[in-house]
Design an enzyme around this catalytic site. Structure first.
Site, short mmCIF file in Angstrom:
data_model
loop_
_atom_site.label_atom_id
_atom_site.label_comp_id
_atom_site.label_asym_id
_atom_site.label_seq_id
_atom_site.Cartn_x
_atom_site.Cartn_y
_atom_site.Cartn_z
CD GLU A 1 39.46 48.94 52.34
OE1 GLU A 1 38.80 48.67 53.36
OE2 GLU A 1 39.64 48.10 51.43
CG ASP B 1 32.71 51.12 45.15
OD1 ASP B 1 31.84 50.61 44.43
OD2 ASP B 1 32.89 50.78 46.33
CG HIS C 1 35.20 48.50 52.90
ND1 HIS C 1 36.15 47.57 52.54
CD2 HIS C 1 34.06 48.09 52.29
CE1 HIS C 1 35.61 46.67 51.74
NE2 HIS C 1 34.35 46.96 51.58
CG ASP D 1 37.90 46.61 55.80
OD1 ASP D 1 36.73 46.88 55.42
OD2 ASP D 1 38.90 46.87 55.11
C1 F6R Z 1 30.65 47.91 46.60
C2 F6R Z 1 31.05 48.52 47.82
C3 F6R Z 1 31.59 47.75 48.97
C4 F6R Z 1 30.74 46.52 49.30
C5 F6R Z 1 31.36 45.76 50.47
C6 F6R Z 1 30.57 44.51 50.82
O1 F6R Z 1 30.17 48.88 45.68
O2 F6R Z 1 30.96 49.70 47.89
O3 F6R Z 1 31.64 48.57 50.10
O4 F6R Z 1 29.44 46.92 49.62
O5 F6R Z 1 32.67 45.41 50.17
O6 F6R Z 1 30.62 43.62 49.76
P1 F6R Z 1 29.68 42.34 49.71
O7 F6R Z 1 28.28 42.85 49.60
O8 F6R Z 1 30.09 41.60 48.47
O9 F6R Z 1 29.91 41.58 50.97
#
Ligand code: F6R
Length: 243
Positions: free
Chosen positions: A143, A68, A138, A136
């Protein structure tokens, strides 16, 4: 159902994830790596860099696809996922720049950028997909409520995600972009192998939901339907499992 591996500390978790990654990188002639950003994979990336520098493990035949990118953040912004990936991995290994794929968050035609990304992704099969998870539930930026059939698409970030990611933007939620381009859930599920890394008590609830009912309200729960997925958690992130 996926495997859940509870690790005693981050060193053990990162080492386990790294060994799986190294096996994929060394066993394939043209490994296709699906990569994530955020804090979760940073320890894994450090091990990949160390191993490349010490043991010469090469990434020159690898193709990479990131999950992403924020919409509207210049590539040069230190929190763009383009810059994040170069700083935390690509600048320190020998993957050719032309083999790197990251969604274009600054495209004039964003819908077209999504289609182009999915088309490029579909030309390959991801050998190993690295995931983190949002508080959450995701995965990538899918989301809660995202259809399981989704492919690369535009996604508005939830208040929760923007709040969580404010730590990368001087603690100021107003600086966190409101939109993203993300691989969809169906895109992610095509990967041959998936490893999800989750650490810390703020992930405990989403890990609990991931392992309970398969439901779009927790996108990561879809991983239960994947044939080869493993969740690596520390004891804090595992603390609500079975409760
Ligand atoms: C990032 C992504 C997100 C993160 C998630 C957790 O490329 O796809 O799904 O993996 O938001 O983020 P962290 O690791 O910073 O807690």
């Amino acid at each position: 159902m996926f495997n859940i591996v509870v690790c005693k500390d981050h060193e053990e978790l990162n080492e386990k994830a790294f060994q799986i990654m190294k096996e994929v990188v060394t066993a394939n002639t043209q490994p296709v790596l699906g990569l994530a950003t955020g804090s979760s994979p940073v320890g894994l990336y450090k091990k990949m860099i160390e191993d490349h520098q010490k043991n010469g493990t090469s990434y020159k035949n690898c193709i990479t696809f990131n999950l992403d990118e924020y919409v509207g953040l210049p590539k040069s912004h230190e929190q763009s996922y383009y810059t994040f990936m170069h700083t935390n991995l690509f600048d320190h290994i020998d993957v050719p720049e032309e083999n790197i794929h990251i969604p274009d968050g600054n495209a004039a035609d964003e819908e077209q950028a999504c289609r182009d990304y999915e088309d490029a992704l579909k030309k390959h099969t991801v050998d190993i997909q690295v995931l983190g998870i949002g508080s959450d539930g995701h995965i990538a930026f899918n989301e809660p409520g995202t259809p399981f059939t989704s492919e690369t698409h535009l996604m508005a970030l939830t208040e929760q995600t923007r709040q969580d990611n404010a730590r990368f933007f001087d603690g100021d939620i107003n600086q966190v972009p409101t939109g993203s381009i993300t691989q969809g859930l169906a895109s992610i599920m095509r990967a041959k192998k998936i490893i999800l890394i989750a650490t810390g008590a703020n992930k405990a609830k989403s890990i609990q939901l991931t392992a309970s009912k398969i439901d779009p309200s927790c996108p990561a729960s879809l991983l239960q339907r994947h044939k080869n997925s493993t969740i690596y958690v520390d004891t804090a992130a595992a603390s609500l499992l079975g409760k």
